[in-house]
Every structure is written in C-alpha cells, then in structure tokens.
Design a protein around this motif. Sequence first.
Motif, PDB file in Angstrom:
ATOM      1  N   VAL A 196       6.604 -16.686  -1.961  1.00 30.42           N
ATOM      2  CA  VAL A 196       6.943 -15.532  -1.130  1.00 30.42           C
ATOM      3  C   VAL A 196       5.688 -15.068  -0.397  1.00 30.42           C
ATOM      4  CG1 VAL A 196       7.848 -13.169  -1.077  1.00 30.42           C
ATOM      5  CG2 VAL A 196       8.704 -14.789  -2.788  1.00 30.42           C
ATOM      6  N   ASN A 197       5.792 -14.797   0.887  1.00 34.06           N
ATOM      7  CA  ASN A 197       4.696 -14.192   1.631  1.00 34.06           C
ATOM      8  C   ASN A 197       4.825 -12.673   1.575  1.00 34.06           C
ATOM      9  OD1 ASN A 197       3.398 -16.559   2.535  1.00 34.06           O
ATOM     10  ND2 ASN A 197       4.816 -16.768   4.255  1.00 34.06           N
ATOM     11  N   PHE A 198       3.693 -11.994   1.478  1.00 28.60           N
ATOM     12  CA  PHE A 198       3.671 -10.537   1.386  1.00 28.60           C
ATOM     13  C   PHE A 198       2.966  -9.934   2.601  1.00 28.60           C
ATOM     14  CE2 PHE A 198       4.758 -11.576  -2.852  1.00 28.60           C
ATOM     15  CZ  PHE A 198       5.220 -10.434  -3.506  1.00 28.60           C
ATOM     16  N   VAL A 199       3.516  -8.830   3.108  1.00 31.22           N
ATOM     17  CA  VAL A 199       2.887  -8.116   4.221  1.00 31.22           C
ATOM     18  C   VAL A 199       3.089  -6.618   4.021  1.00 31.22           C
ATOM     19  CG1 VAL A 199       3.244  -9.956   5.908  1.00 31.22           C
ATOM     20  CG2 VAL A 199       5.000  -8.200   5.629  1.00 31.22           C
ATOM     21  N   TRP A 200       2.262  -5.837   4.699  1.00 28.78           N
ATOM     22  CA  TRP A 200       2.564  -4.421   4.820  1.00 28.78           C
ATOM     23  C   TRP A 200       2.815  -4.138   6.291  1.00 28.78           C
ATOM     24  CZ3 TRP A 200      -0.176  -0.738   7.589  1.00 28.78           C
ATOM     25  CH2 TRP A 200      -1.487  -1.050   7.978  1.00 28.78           C
ATOM     26  N   ILE A 201       3.628  -3.120   6.565  1.00 29.81           N
ATOM     27  CA  ILE A 201       4.066  -2.860   7.930  1.00 29.81           C
ATOM     28  C   ILE A 201       4.093  -1.361   8.200  1.00 29.81           C
ATOM     29  CG2 ILE A 201       6.496  -2.934   7.226  1.00 29.81           C
ATOM     30  CD1 ILE A 201       7.119  -4.190   9.986  1.00 29.81           C
ATOM     31  N   ASP A 202       3.736  -0.998   9.401  1.00 30.50           N
ATOM     32  CA  ASP A 202       3.717   0.400   9.833  1.00 30.50           C
ATOM     33  C   ASP A 202       5.161   0.916   9.904  1.00 30.50           C
ATOM     34  OD1 ASP A 202       3.607   2.806  11.251  1.00 30.50           O
ATOM     35  OD2 ASP A 202       1.921   2.151  12.479  1.00 30.50           O
ATOM     36  N   ALA A 203       5.538   1.749   8.940  1.00 29.77           N
ATOM     37  CA  ALA A 203       6.918   2.229   8.862  1.00 29.77           C
ATOM     38  C   ALA A 203       7.263   3.199   9.984  1.00 29.77           C
ATOM     39  CB  ALA A 203       7.142   2.900   7.513  1.00 29.77           C
ATOM     40  N   ILE A 204       6.258   3.858  10.528  1.00 31.53           N
ATOM     41  CA  ILE A 204       6.518   4.800  11.608  1.00 31.53           C
ATOM     42  C   ILE A 204       6.758   4.043  12.915  1.00 31.53           C
ATOM     43  CG2 ILE A 204       5.657   6.819  12.830  1.00 31.53           C
ATOM     44  CD1 ILE A 204       6.146   7.142   9.760  1.00 31.53           C
ATOM     45  N   LYS A 205       5.932   3.070  13.167  1.00 28.31           N
ATOM     46  CA  LYS A 205       6.034   2.279  14.397  1.00 28.31           C
ATOM     47  C   LYS A 205       7.259   1.374  14.379  1.00 28.31           C
ATOM     48  CE  LYS A 205       3.274  -0.860  17.283  1.00 28.31           C
ATOM     49  NZ  LYS A 205       1.969  -1.580  17.382  1.00 28.31           N
ATOM     50  N   PHE A 206       7.583   0.842  13.193  1.00 28.18           N
ATOM     51  CA  PHE A 206       8.673  -0.132  13.075  1.00 28.18           C
ATOM     52  C   PHE A 206       9.825   0.411  12.223  1.00 28.18           C
ATOM     53  CE2 PHE A 206       4.894  -2.775  13.915  1.00 28.18           C
ATOM     54  CZ  PHE A 206       5.316  -3.436  15.052  1.00 28.18           C
ATOM     55  N   GLY A 207      10.160   1.664  12.446  1.00 29.78           N
ATOM     56  CA  GLY A 207      11.265   2.265  11.716  1.00 29.78           C
ATOM     57  C   GLY A 207      12.597   1.584  11.969  1.00 29.78           C
ATOM     58  N   HIS A 213      -1.864   1.774  -2.066  1.00 28.43           N
ATOM     59  CA  HIS A 213      -0.552   1.136  -2.219  1.00 28.43           C
ATOM     60  C   HIS A 213      -0.634  -0.360  -1.895  1.00 28.43           C
ATOM     61  CE1 HIS A 213       2.062   4.440  -3.211  1.00 28.43           C
ATOM     62  NE2 HIS A 213       1.651   5.171  -2.180  1.00 28.43           N
ATOM     63  N   VAL A 214      -1.297  -0.677  -0.793  1.00 25.02           N
ATOM     64  CA  VAL A 214      -1.426  -2.080  -0.387  1.00 25.02           C
ATOM     65  C   VAL A 214      -2.204  -2.862  -1.441  1.00 25.02           C
ATOM     66  CG1 VAL A 214      -2.429  -3.650   1.311  1.00 25.02           C
ATOM     67  CG2 VAL A 214      -1.251  -1.575   2.080  1.00 25.02           C
ATOM     68  N   ASP A 215      -3.316  -2.293  -1.910  1.00 26.32           N
ATOM     69  CA  ASP A 215      -4.147  -2.991  -2.901  1.00 26.32           C
ATOM     70  C   ASP A 215      -3.398  -3.213  -4.212  1.00 26.32           C
ATOM     71  OD1 ASP A 215      -6.242  -3.158  -1.149  1.00 26.32           O
ATOM     72  OD2 ASP A 215      -7.318  -1.402  -1.938  1.00 26.32           O
ATOM     73  N   SER A 216      -2.484  -2.306  -4.548  1.00 29.95           N
ATOM     74  CA  SER A 216      -1.739  -2.453  -5.802  1.00 29.95           C
ATOM     75  C   SER A 216      -0.758  -3.623  -5.756  1.00 29.95           C
ATOM     76  CB  SER A 216      -0.982  -1.154  -6.120  1.00 29.95           C
ATOM     77  OG  SER A 216       0.116  -0.964  -5.224  1.00 29.95           O
ATOM     78  N   ILE A 217      -0.379  -4.025  -4.537  1.00 29.92           N
ATOM     79  CA  ILE A 217       0.583  -5.126  -4.381  1.00 29.92           C
ATOM     80  C   ILE A 217      -0.115  -6.490  -4.300  1.00 29.92           C
ATOM     81  CG2 ILE A 217       2.487  -5.990  -2.947  1.00 29.92           C
ATOM     82  CD1 ILE A 217       3.076  -3.366  -4.364  1.00 29.92           C
ATOM     83  N   ARG A 218      -1.400  -6.494  -3.989  1.00 38.05           N
ATOM     84  CA  ARG A 218      -2.110  -7.776  -3.816  1.00 38.05           C
ATOM     85  C   ARG A 218      -2.001  -8.700  -5.033  1.00 38.05           C
ATOM     86  NH1 ARG A 218      -5.086  -7.974   0.794  1.00 38.05           N
ATOM     87  NH2 ARG A 218      -5.605  -5.947   1.752  1.00 38.05           N
ATOM     88  N   GLU A 275       1.197 -23.417   2.983  1.00 34.00           N
ATOM     89  CA  GLU A 275       1.027 -22.519   1.849  1.00 34.00           C
ATOM     90  C   GLU A 275      -0.244 -21.692   1.961  1.00 34.00           C
ATOM     91  OE1 GLU A 275       1.201 -24.908  -1.645  1.00 34.00           O
ATOM     92  OE2 GLU A 275       3.406 -24.994  -1.671  1.00 34.00           O
ATOM     93  N   ASN A 276      -1.200 -22.196   2.711  1.00 30.69           N
ATOM     94  CA  ASN A 276      -2.486 -21.508   2.821  1.00 30.69           C
ATOM     95  C   ASN A 276      -2.758 -20.974   4.223  1.00 30.69           C
ATOM     96  OD1 ASN A 276      -3.853 -22.076   0.061  1.00 30.69           O
ATOM     97  ND2 ASN A 276      -3.106 -24.088   0.692  1.00 30.69           N
ATOM     98  N   SER A 277      -1.712 -20.906   5.044  1.00 27.84           N
ATOM     99  CA  SER A 277      -1.906 -20.530   6.444  1.00 27.84           C
ATOM    100  C   SER A 277      -1.774 -19.033   6.710  1.00 27.84           C
ATOM    101  CB  SER A 277      -0.905 -21.281   7.329  1.00 27.84           C
ATOM    102  OG  SER A 277       0.421 -20.888   7.021  1.00 27.84           O
ATOM    103  N   VAL A 278      -1.352 -18.277   5.708  1.00 30.23           N
ATOM    104  CA  VAL A 278      -1.194 -16.836   5.913  1.00 30.23           C
ATOM    105  C   VAL A 278      -2.037 -16.082   4.896  1.00 30.23           C
ATOM    106  CG1 VAL A 278       1.106 -17.045   6.891  1.00 30.23           C
ATOM    107  CG2 VAL A 278       0.849 -16.767   4.430  1.00 30.23           C
ATOM    108  N   PRO A 279      -2.541 -14.917   5.271  1.00 29.52           N
ATOM    109  CA  PRO A 279      -3.321 -14.100   4.331  1.00 29.52           C
ATOM    110  C   PRO A 279      -2.476 -13.685   3.139  1.00 29.52           C
ATOM    111  CG  PRO A 279      -3.629 -13.336   6.586  1.00 29.52           C
ATOM    112  CD  PRO A 279      -2.497 -14.324   6.613  1.00 29.52           C
ATOM    113  N   LEU A 280      -3.160 -13.377   2.040  1.00 28.99           N
ATOM    114  CA  LEU A 280      -2.460 -12.969   0.833  1.00 28.99           C
ATOM    115  C   LEU A 280      -1.645 -11.699   1.073  1.00 28.99           C
ATOM    116  CD1 LEU A 280      -2.195 -13.896  -2.106  1.00 28.99           C
ATOM    117  CD2 LEU A 280      -4.060 -12.314  -2.681  1.00 28.99           C
ATOM    118  N   MET A 281      -2.231 -10.759   1.797  1.00 31.87           N
ATOM    119  CA  MET A 281      -1.537  -9.493   2.088  1.00 31.87           C
ATOM    120  C   MET A 281      -2.135  -8.946   3.368  1.00 31.87           C
ATOM    121  SD  MET A 281       0.726  -7.349   0.536  1.00 31.87           S
ATOM    122  CE  MET A 281       1.314  -5.687   0.787  1.00 31.87           C
ATOM    123  N   ASP A 282      -1.386  -9.022   4.449  1.00 35.96           N
ATOM    124  CA  ASP A 282      -1.909  -8.615   5.751  1.00 35.96           C
ATOM    125  C   ASP A 282      -0.898  -7.700   6.433  1.00 35.96           C
ATOM    126  OD1 ASP A 282      -3.657  -8.479   7.860  1.00 35.96           O
ATOM    127  OD2 ASP A 282      -3.110 -10.419   8.718  1.00 35.96           O
TER     128      ASP A 282
END
Length: 500
Positions: A283-294, A268-273, A229-236
């Motif tokens: 639930v784990n939360f992440v942000w992802i590069d939409a251009i790189k990972f389209g 946008h990322v900070d608003s989801i934290r 439960e504590n092994s992943v960042p809150l939002m990375d």
Amino acid sequence: MRLAQYLPLASLLAFAATAVAEDSDVISLTPSNFASVVNKEDLILVEFFAPWCGHCKALAPHYEEAATALKEKGIKLAKVDCVDQADLCQEHGVGGYPTLKVFRLGEPTDYTGPRKADGIISYMVKQSLPAVTEVTAENHDEFKIADKLVAILYLSSPTDAPGPEFTAAAEQHRDDYLFGYSVDETVIKNAEVEPPALVLYRGFDEPRIDFKGHIQSVDAGEIETFLKENSVPLMDEVGAENYQVYAQSGLPLAYLFIDPSDESHVAHVDSIRPIAAKHKGKVNFVWIDAIKFGDHAKALNLHEPKWPAFVVQNLQQQLKFPIDQSNEIHADLVDEWVSKFVAGELEPELKSEPIPSSQDEPVYTLVGKTFDEVVFDDAKDVFVEFYAPWCGHCKRLKPTWDSLAERYEGVKDRLVIAKMDATENDLPPSVDFRVSGFPTLKFKPAGEKSFVDYNGDRSLESLIEFVEAQAKNSLVAPSSSSEKIAHAQTPAAHEHHDEL
C-alpha cells in the motif's frame, strides 16, 4: 447547362482532395495492413481517432506536420479510423479519442507527450534514442542525480546478464525512470558494488536502494517490480503534480486527510510513517490537504469536513475503504484498518443514491445498490450509460438515449436500456472496469459477465445497429407492441458529435 458548367470544378476538387490524401505522410492502417506495418518498425506512433472528434480535428494538422518532419529521421506516424475500423480499435483497448500509442516491434506503450507538432517531434526523437545510457567515471556522479529516479546496472561486460532484461525494462519505462549501465572499473569501485549489481538512486527518503535478489537470473518483470516498489516516497504530500505516479504504481493508496494549518499536522503525518513502512510494497501512503481537496474527500466517501480523516482506495477498481468519521484518527486505529485491508477483511463502502420508488421512464435508472441485481440478471441484455449531470456530452446524448429506450420498450423484459450517475454511485467489486470519462457506454450481453465497450458515433442509427449486433435475446416485440415499435419515430442523426 448550369450543372454541366460546374462539373469540371467538382471533378477538380475531388481530384485535389484525393491528391491531398495521397500526399499525406501519415500512414492509414486497417486490419489488413496493421501488423505488417507496425510489427516491423523499431518505433512508430499510431493515432486512434474518430472523424467527428473535435480533439482529433485539432490534432490533425500537427500530426501531419510532425509526420513529415519525422519521416526524414526514419520515424513513421500512422492512424486508425475507429469508425471504419471499430474492431481494430477495440482490440487495442481504445476508450477515447484521440488515443495515441507508441509501438516498438509491435509492442505498445501509451504516448504521454505533447500534442503540438514540435512537441510530438521532440518526444518521438527522444523515444528513438537508446533507452539505456552508458555511464563512465566522468559522468557517474552527475548521472546519479540527473533525475528523481535513476537506475544503474553495473556489469563486468555489456553482454553479461541481466543486461538484456534491464534494457527490456528500460524500453518499457523510459518515461518513468532514467536508466544507465556501466562497465567502468573505476565507477564500479566508487559505487562499492560487485558486478552484476543493480542500484536505484532516489531524490527522496533513502537515497540509494540496492537490488537484493538473484541479479544474474532476474527478468524484466522483476526489475520493473523493484523499481515500482521503490519509486514513491514512504509518506509524501499528494497533489495534482504527483498523483499520476501513485496511479501508475498499481498499488492501493492510503490517504491521511489533514488540515495543514493544524499545529499538530506534522505529528499526525509522522505517526503514520511507521505504518507506511510496515506495508511498503503493498500500500502506498500519502497525506493530502483536506481544505484544498475537500471535494476529493467527498468522492472517497468522507462525507463530513472533519479532520484528520483516513481512507484506503483500491485505484484499480475505484473501491473506497474509509474509517468511520465518528472515530478519532490515531496510529493504532490506522494500523489495524490497513492490516485488515491487506488481509482482505474489509468490505468497501459503496456510495449509492436511494433506490427509485418507481421506474416510469423508458430508460431504467440504476443506482449503486441495484447494479448487481439489474445488470447481472442473466436473462437480460443490458446497455448502460454512465454519465455525469454536469457533462455537456451527456446532456446532448440524452434525447437519443431516451429514443433508444423507447424503441425497445416492448422488449424491456429482455433488454434494459439504463443510465447511472457515476458521480453519485460507485461501481461494485463485481465489475472489472472503472469509469474515467463521460459518457461511458457499456453493453452486458445476457448470460455473460463481461462488458462490451461502445466506441461508435452517438447517432440513434449507430446505437441501434450496435444493440442488434450484441444482444443475445430476441428483440422482436410481442404483436401487441409491434405496431408501436414499427412506427417509433427515429430522429435524424446529430450533425455535430462530441468526443469521449
């Protein structure tokens, strides 16, 4: 005369081959000796392989070399032939070749190390070392930051609870976290804890997390849950280098797809934290590069290149819950969406090709919308190939799969030989598996809800043998079709086989 002349040579070659097999330091396992060999070893590495598998053949000399080197250190290597011992491999959940598992007194964990001799040797030697390191005043500060995730148990005595449970958790997760314990009074004072106490030190977010439960009665499972439960960042940000951390957490993953070049992407990322904090542990939360990972966005059923976009994925079942891209993504909408997901109030969006207007080929074409109706028809046995159009293994299997369907065309009211493009069709929530490689072959017996994995070679003969063994319905065709089936042409088995 010429034949007789070569008989001594043939005998000599046969003897030499036997000698090589006997000289191997890799132990061959069968159902008769598996438990007696594996269960008594503190540490043993087992390879589950198929003789026709190209990756297995490439691994073989490295595995042999490692077995010889590790024998001197008291570490054994073994192997199971999954063609000869198919039931044993199925029993251990083998779905591809080679599969390597580390066993400790009969308890398996996945081998995640290299596949060259020196890498295997290094990995197994590390595995043989204690899972928990003693921490002293001299190395405490250094040990706390020696890895991204460091768990330290502070005790008054090494035998105090929950020492044994902590060690059990460490044995299962030595590759995921760094484990230490300390009975040093100076260390305990500097850590500002009252033993027994468990602390997780992290290289991100809040650097220290203290276990808040009843530490003296905690078991290994609860320790594992606390660490996960504590092994992943809150939002990375998520990418190829850290995706596996999220996949192994067992939690759903919520993605915010965003264009990093957008000046407002940080906002946008900070608003989801705060939403990530609200659902921490669920639930784990992440942000992802939409251009790189389209392409990944499309795989998650985000069809338009419109950013930001948001989707929750159930990683266990590969179910996707995207917010309709006609909506503008903002924190309140995301909060409402995730809350409904956690409450079980959302229906997954299933990708499906159009339902075929006709089924003119012997192989039945499944799509997402028809999966439940066809596969879970209790009156029929169903054998499904999950494939990808670009997969070379699938292309080579196609003529054999077509021949299999042709053989049973006279009983297709009782047995369905089917195929489904797993890149264009999602599996429904009714199934308890996910497709992780191509082709994947699954058999669903009539009247049952569970599936049987096919792990044999891909010759027509082997597929027929499997169908005849698994089918619940009679495969004897009506007399009008019997002659056709009796004279169905059976192509020769492929000389070359490809691994899963």
